[in-house]
Design a protein around this motif. Structure first.
Motif, PDB file in Angstrom:
ATOM      1  N   ALA A 119       0.816  -1.227   0.000  1.00 17.30           N
ATOM      2  CA  ALA A 119       0.000   0.000   0.000  1.00 17.30           C
ATOM      3  C   ALA A 119       0.841   1.265   0.000  1.00 17.30           C
ATOM      4  N   LEU A 120       2.171   1.119   0.035  1.00 22.38           N
ATOM      5  CA  LEU A 120       3.061   2.273   0.180  1.00 22.38           C
ATOM      6  C   LEU A 120       2.987   3.189  -1.038  1.00 22.38           C
ATOM      7  N   THR A 121       2.737   4.490  -0.769  1.00 18.64           N
ATOM      8  CA  THR A 121       2.697   5.495  -1.842  1.00 18.64           C
ATOM      9  C   THR A 121       3.850   6.492  -1.729  1.00 18.64           C
ATOM     10  N   ARG A 122       4.470   6.606  -0.540  1.00 17.93           N
ATOM     11  CA  ARG A 122       5.556   7.573  -0.337  1.00 17.93           C
ATOM     12  C   ARG A 122       6.641   6.933   0.520  1.00 17.93           C
ATOM     13  N   LEU A 123       7.890   7.029   0.051  1.00 15.71           N
ATOM     14  CA  LEU A 123       9.031   6.494   0.790  1.00 15.71           C
ATOM     15  C   LEU A 123      10.179   7.487   0.675  1.00 15.71           C
ATOM     16  N   ASP A 124      10.620   8.039   1.815  1.00 23.12           N
ATOM     17  CA  ASP A 124      11.716   9.014   1.831  1.00 23.12           C
ATOM     18  C   ASP A 124      12.782   8.548   2.820  1.00 23.12           C
ATOM     19  N   LEU A 125      13.901   8.088   2.279  1.00 19.85           N
ATOM     20  CA  LEU A 125      15.034   7.624   3.090  1.00 19.85           C
ATOM     21  C   LEU A 125      16.261   8.504   2.843  1.00 19.85           C
ATOM     22  N   SER A 126      16.072   9.694   2.337  1.00 23.62           N
ATOM     23  CA  SER A 126      17.184  10.548   1.912  1.00 23.62           C
ATOM     24  C   SER A 126      18.017  11.044   3.085  1.00 23.62           C
ATOM     25  N   SER A 127      19.253  11.442   2.761  1.00 19.18           N
ATOM     26  CA  SER A 127      20.185  12.051   3.717  1.00 19.18           C
ATOM     27  C   SER A 127      20.393  11.183   4.955  1.00 19.18           C
ATOM     28  N   ASN A 128      20.767   9.937   4.737  1.00 18.21           N
ATOM     29  CA  ASN A 128      21.178   9.021   5.790  1.00 18.21           C
ATOM     30  C   ASN A 128      22.512   8.410   5.375  1.00 18.21           C
ATOM     31  N   ASN A 129      22.823   7.265   5.916  1.00 21.16           N
ATOM     32  CA  ASN A 129      24.065   6.577   5.566  1.00 21.16           C
ATOM     33  C   ASN A 129      23.790   5.148   5.112  1.00 21.16           C
ATOM     34  N   PHE A 130      22.693   4.954   4.387  1.00 23.31           N
ATOM     35  CA  PHE A 130      22.364   3.627   3.871  1.00 23.31           C
ATOM     36  C   PHE A 130      23.377   3.215   2.812  1.00 23.31           C
ATOM     37  N   SER A 131      23.691   1.938   2.793  1.00 22.93           N
ATOM     38  CA  SER A 131      24.673   1.426   1.838  1.00 22.93           C
ATOM     39  C   SER A 131      24.112   0.196   1.146  1.00 22.93           C
ATOM     40  N   GLY A 132      24.902  -0.359   0.250  1.00 26.37           N
ATOM     41  CA  GLY A 132      24.490  -1.557  -0.455  1.00 26.37           C
ATOM     42  C   GLY A 132      23.576  -1.262  -1.625  1.00 26.37           C
ATOM     43  N   LEU A 133      22.895  -2.303  -2.088  1.00 27.09           N
ATOM     44  CA  LEU A 133      22.049  -2.201  -3.271  1.00 27.09           C
ATOM     45  C   LEU A 133      20.661  -1.678  -2.943  1.00 27.09           C
ATOM     46  N   ILE A 134      20.023  -1.100  -3.950  1.00 22.69           N
ATOM     47  CA  ILE A 134      18.599  -0.782  -3.838  1.00 22.69           C
ATOM     48  C   ILE A 134      17.836  -2.089  -4.016  1.00 22.69           C
ATOM     49  N   PRO A 135      17.021  -2.493  -3.035  1.00 19.09           N
ATOM     50  CA  PRO A 135      16.328  -3.781  -3.145  1.00 19.09           C
ATOM     51  C   PRO A 135      15.457  -3.854  -4.399  1.00 19.09           C
ATOM     52  N   ASP A 136      15.586  -4.943  -5.140  1.00 20.39           N
ATOM     53  CA  ASP A 136      14.763  -5.126  -6.337  1.00 20.39           C
ATOM     54  C   ASP A 136      13.283  -5.171  -5.996  1.00 20.39           C
ATOM     55  N   ASP A 137      12.957  -5.571  -4.754  1.00 24.48           N
ATOM     56  CA  ASP A 137      11.550  -5.690  -4.359  1.00 24.48           C
ATOM     57  C   ASP A 137      10.828  -4.347  -4.381  1.00 24.48           C
ATOM     58  N   LEU A 138      11.586  -3.253  -4.284  1.00 25.98           N
ATOM     59  CA  LEU A 138      10.940  -1.942  -4.287  1.00 25.98           C
ATOM     60  C   LEU A 138      10.272  -1.652  -5.625  1.00 25.98           C
ATOM     61  N   GLU A 139      10.781  -2.209  -6.703  1.00 25.75           N
ATOM     62  CA  GLU A 139      10.187  -1.932  -8.008  1.00 25.75           C
ATOM     63  C   GLU A 139       8.866  -2.668  -8.207  1.00 25.75           C
ATOM     64  N   ASP A 140       8.503  -3.541  -7.251  1.00 22.64           N
ATOM     65  CA  ASP A 140       7.210  -4.225  -7.324  1.00 22.64           C
ATOM     66  C   ASP A 140       6.110  -3.459  -6.602  1.00 22.64           C
ATOM     67  N   LEU A 141       6.466  -2.333  -5.985  1.00 22.53           N
ATOM     68  CA  LEU A 141       5.473  -1.528  -5.268  1.00 22.53           C
ATOM     69  C   LEU A 141       4.740  -0.649  -6.269  1.00 22.53           C
ATOM     70  N   SER A 142       3.675  -1.179  -6.820  1.00 22.26           N
ATOM     71  CA  SER A 142       2.959  -0.485  -7.899  1.00 22.26           C
ATOM     72  C   SER A 142       2.262   0.780  -7.428  1.00 22.26           C
ATOM     73  N   ALA A 143       1.975   0.880  -6.116  1.00 25.39           N
ATOM     74  CA  ALA A 143       1.282   2.075  -5.602  1.00 25.39           C
ATOM     75  C   ALA A 143       2.237   3.215  -5.294  1.00 25.39           C
ATOM     76  N   LEU A 144       3.546   2.950  -5.280  1.00 26.68           N
ATOM     77  CA  LEU A 144       4.525   3.956  -4.892  1.00 26.68           C
ATOM     78  C   LEU A 144       4.547   5.114  -5.890  1.00 26.68           C
ATOM     79  N   GLN A 145       4.364   6.345  -5.362  1.00 23.12           N
ATOM     80  CA  GLN A 145       4.332   7.540  -6.205  1.00 23.12           C
ATOM     81  C   GLN A 145       5.481   8.497  -5.913  1.00 23.12           C
ATOM     82  N   ILE A 146       5.982   8.492  -4.680  1.00 24.65           N
ATOM     83  CA  ILE A 146       7.078   9.388  -4.291  1.00 24.65           C
ATOM     84  C   ILE A 146       8.182   8.546  -3.674  1.00 24.65           C
TER      85      ILE A 146
END
Length: 929
Positions: free
Chosen positions: A457-484
């Motif tokens: 159900a996720l429409t907005r995800l903001d993880l900016s300006s942190n210290n996350f590392s590694g790959l962007i999870p491929d599972d995020l591209e399956d979130l069809s409701a994500l707009q931001i």
């Protein structure tokens, strides 16, 4: 009057027969009405084209009588109210509510002297309330809500309706004062005048002994402390009062202690969205039946009384956007019915109370925009009904508890702008209802968990300006409701996914992650990342691969050793010959030489001079790369004859070497060496702003050279500046104080976005105070913008910047420099505040804000990084849209209020930049609506 039946065709005939049974028919005009024939053939009845449904009923001059109740509510009736209704002299109840009636209320209705109920609400009626209506002394219930009625109320309304028990006039366009005679309608139980344009003061209503609901919300009513004492003092006589709404007006001054003496039956007390001030009102604990206490969006100060914990019936408690301070008392153990708690955007300190765990019905919890510290208490995550959790813009530390996964109903969580650390718990993937997740600007580390891909159900995800590392999870591209989606400014690496939201991703969403790549060159160019290398499908034996790896390792080690030797030789050479080089603290692009800068500025000609500051001059410079491409930048050349110019250069380098924010002028590189005469030369190379500075826009030399800055543009620029200062004060490892904020140091880019520049006086507030300059006695700044405590030798502080921002904000919306003669004639901040409170904002605001600037700025750029859009207004100067004007006045008034809150004399009484930013963003949201 026409009607489309609300029932099925099989019942239309029965309804007509019921009507026949209730009237006398001396001439047998309705004798043919019987079930032996279709009701569509009956006298006076017309049906729809398909011959099934009753469309209209016309029975003129038939001598019908005896009808006392006519209820045609909740249908699809169109047209005007027939004036002939005035001939139904025996009517006691006329109800035509919730239809589509147009036109004016016919004056003939005033002839219905036996009428006790007149219900015309929720139609499209216009014009004034006919004077004849006030002759209907028998009325007990009058409802005209949700129409488009205009004009003033009759001054004798209370005398005209001595039997009135319910008066409902909300959601119209009625104006003028509320007549004092309302208090004469002593039988009134409900008085609803909300959502109109009534002005003036609230009358004294102590005579309404039977009143249960008073609703004056969403008007333009005003007051003073003295008037508040009169009004609330009189209401103590209204012992049956249950609901009191005075929200969204312009009430000012303090609330009297007499609020504690209001009816013990009082359930709802709402004075939110006004101009009230003073300490948090005391005595509410005596109102033990209170279910809703709303005082948000005012200027209340002081601490939250512990006695609020005695209100065991309390369900809604909203105090957000005030100036409350101190710790949140741990009072929630008794508030077990609380489901709505909003305390955001104050100056509250301390930890989140653990007793919130007792509020098991809590649905919305808002604590954002305060100064809370400590960890996020785990007790919050045992609240089974929690839907919204707002903790952004505080100083919370620690990690997000794993118990967050137990919140199955959670739809919105925002913990941005804190000091949170650690990983995102994988359990967050259990929050199956989550629609918005904000964690930006913290110190979070580790991998982005794959379980985020379970949040369908996720429409907005903001993880900016942190210290996350590694790959962007491929599972995020399956979130069809994500707009931001915002993943910017982390250390992510590898391939950017390509489906759903990633297919239309922009550079802003991934910027600052320098190890990301894209498979397609076109996408890589759009995202400004590299192209991913192709996969190695070689079947080379593993022994050969090991040999190759060892060889490569040896070569790399050798290369590194050689590079170090070469670097040391170059460094030694530079030291002996004084050639140009970057400042030792700066991690920018390779430095420019003096000759390159001289060529780019065409020998520092006057035509390229942009402006002069306290420590040097700024030039427009066009640099040409080896491949022939031109890049336009700005070069700040330090005037080293001034004793502190060199220190200014060091300050800018040190303070901003690791600073990154979209609203701060970016320093691209530097130059520190000698010029063609052998003299010392220092310069900073910065972004070039094509639209100059804010001072030029507020006070153009040639009135036709620049269009007028619209209200929306000024508001956007003020938010840009506030965002930059908020970042410097709250989000840097060591807080940075600008110390010289003024319109000339706010640069405007091609998209009319504001950028703060000129950091020559900036100071880093080290945790060890010995590293900081002891006072500001010798600190230069700009007259009119320097906070009063600096003149007394006070230390540089973030509250000093807040003061300067307040002056800047007032200047933006009044177009008056703080150095103008008018300020020397006694027009000070206190008088500005008085003008706002007395509804005279037009007397101090820039008059250019209240004309149709859209017509003047056609062709100018209106896009903005914050996503704001210009309104699509089409009216001309001769056809003023008063709704637009009213909204503009309200927005300007609110912005000036923020400026006043920032520029109070005492530093400890000023709001923070974070609070100022929040309030401005709320104004923007209001203006957009």
């Amino acid at each position: 009057m026409s009607k489309v039946g609300a029932l099925s065709s099989s019942t239309d005939g029965q309804v007509l027969l019921s009507f026949k049974s209730m009237v006398s028919d001396p001439h047998n005009a309705l004798s043919g009405w019987n079930l032996s024939s279709s009701h569509c053939s009956w006298s006076g009845v017309s049906c729809t084209k398909n011959g099934k449904r009753v469309f209209s009923l016309r029975l003129p001059s038939r001598g019908l009588a005896g009808l006392k109740v006519l209820d045609l509510s909740v249908n699809g009736i169109t047209g005007a109210i027939p004036s002939t209704f005035g001939n139904l002299s025996t009517l006691t109840n006329l109800s035509i509510a919730r239809n589509k009636l147009r036109g004016m209320i016919p004056i003939q209705l005033g002839q219905l002297q036996n009428l006790r109920t007149l219900q015309l609400s929720e139609n499209e009626l216009s014009g004034m309330i006919p004077f004849s209506i006030y002759n209907m002394s028998s009325l007990e219930f009058l409802s005209l809500t949700k129409n488009s009625l205009v004009g003033n109320l009759n001054t004798n309304i209370g005398v005209a309706f001595p039997n009135l028990k319910g008066l409902f006039l909300s959601h119209n366009k009625l104006e003028g004062p509320i007549p004092n005679s309302v208090s004469n309608a002593s039988q009134l139980q409900i008085l609803d005048l909300s959502s109109n344009m009534f002005s003036g003061v609230i009358p004294v209503l102590g005579n309404l002994n039977n009143i249960r609901t008073l609703h004056f919300g969403q008007n333009h009513l005003s007051s003073t402390t003295e008037q508040n004492y009169k009004v609330f003092g009189s209401l103590t006589n209204c012992t049956q009062l249950k609901n009191l709404y005075m929200n969204s007006n312009k009430l000012a001054g303090q609330l009297p202690s007499s609020v504690a003496n209001l009816s013990a039956s009082l359930q709802e007390f709402c004075v939110d969205d006004n101009l009230l001030n003073g300490d948090f009102p005391l005595g509410f604990e005596s109102l033990h039946n209170l279910t809703s206490l709303a005082i948000h969006q005012n200027f209340f100060t002081g601490q939250i009384p512990i006695a609020i914990g005695k209100l065991q019936q309390l369900q809604k408690f909203t105090i957000f956007e005030n100036m409350l301070s101190g710790e949140i008392p741990d009072i929630f153990g008794n508030l077990t019915r609380l489901y709505f708690l909003l305390m955001g955007n104050n100056q509250l300190t301390g930890r989140i109370p653990t007793s919130l765990a007792k509020c098991q019905q809590l649905t919305i919890l808002g604590l954002e925009g305060n100064r809370l510290d400590g960890t996020i208490t785990r007790q919050i995550f045992v609240l089974p009904s929690l839907n919204t959790l707002l903790l952004a813009r505080n100083s919370l530390s620690g990690s997000l508890p794993r118990e967050v996964g137990s919140l199955k109903q959670l739809e919105n969580i925002d913990v941005s702008d804190n000091q949170l650390s650690g990983n995102i718990p994988a359990e967050i993937g259990h929050c199956s209802s989550l629609q918005s997740l904000g964690m930006a600007r913290n110190k979070l580390t580790g991998l982005i968990p794959d379980t985020l891909g379970e949040l369908k159900a996720l429409t907005r995800l903001d993880l900016s300006s942190n210290n996350f590392s590694g790959l962007i999870p491929d599972d995020l591209e399956d979130l069809s409701a994500l707009q931001i989606l915002n993943l910017s400014f982390n250390t992510l690496e590898g391939q950017v996914p390509s489906k759903n939201i990633f297919a239309n991703l922009s550079w802003n969403s991934v910027q600052g992650n320098y190890k990301l790549c894209a498979t397609e060159q076109e996408i890589a160019g759009k995202l400004r990342v590299s192209t991913c290398p192709r996969e190695d499908k070689s079947t080379m034996p593993w022994v050969v691969k090991i040999v190759i790896l060892i060889s490569v390792f040896i070569v790399l080690v050798s290369a590194i050793v050689c590079s170090i030797w070469v670097w040391m030789m170059q460094k030694k050479k530079k030291s002996s010959h004084g050639v140009n080089g970057s400042h030792p603290h700066m991690v920018f692009q390779p430095s420019f030489s003096y000759s390159e800068i001289r060529a780019a500025t065409n020998g520092f000609v006057t035509e390229n001079l942009i402006g002069k500051g306290g420590f040097g001059s700024v030039y427009k410079a066009v640099f040409t790369s080896e491949n022939g491409l031109n890049t336009t930048l700005a070069v700040k050349v330090l005037d080293l004859k001034q004793s502190k110019a060199s220190k200014s250069f060091d300050v800018e380098c040190q303070a901003f070497r690791n600073v990154r924010h979209r609203n701060l002028i970016k320093i691209v590189s530097s130059c520190s060496g000698i010029d063609h005469t052998g003299a010392e030369f220092k310069a900073l190379i910065m972004e070039y702003m094509v639209n100059g500075n804010l001072d030029e826009w507020l006070y153009p030399n040639d009135i036709e050279s620049k269009p007028i800055l619209s209200l929306t543009q000024r508001l956007n620029i003020s938010i840009d500046v506030a965002s930059a200062l908020d970042y410097l004060h709250h989000d840097c490892d060591q807080p940075v104080v600008h110390c010289d904020l003024k319109p000339g140091n706010v640069l405007i880019d091609e998209n009319m976005v504001g950028n703060v520049g000129d950091y020559g006086l900036s100071k880093i507030l080290f945790q060890n105070s010995s590293q900081e300059e002891s006072s500001t006695m010798h600190l230069k700044g700009s007259i009119g913008y320097i906070p009063p405590e600096y003149g007394l030798g006070g230390k540089a502080s973030t509250s000093g910047d807040v003061y300067s921002f307040g002056i800047l904000l007032l200047e933006m919306f009044m177009a008056k420099k703080p150095t103008e003669d008018v300020f020397q004639e006694g027009l000070n901040l206190e008088k500005f505040a008085s003008a706002v409170h007395e509804n005279q904002v037009l007397s101090i605001a820039d008059p250019r804000l209240f004309i149709d600037t859209e017509c003047q700025t056609q062709g100018s750029v209106t896009s903005h990084s914050g996503g704001s859009d210009s309104s699509n207004r089409t009216f001309s100067h001769t056809d003023v849209n008063y709704n637009w004007l009213e909204n503009n006045e309200a927005a300007v008034e609110a912005a000036i209020r923020v400026g006043l809150s920032c520029s109070v004399y005492s530093a400890k009484d000023r709001i923070s930049m974070r609070e100022a930013l929040t309030k401005l963003m709320e104004i923007k949201k209001y203006l957009r609506n």
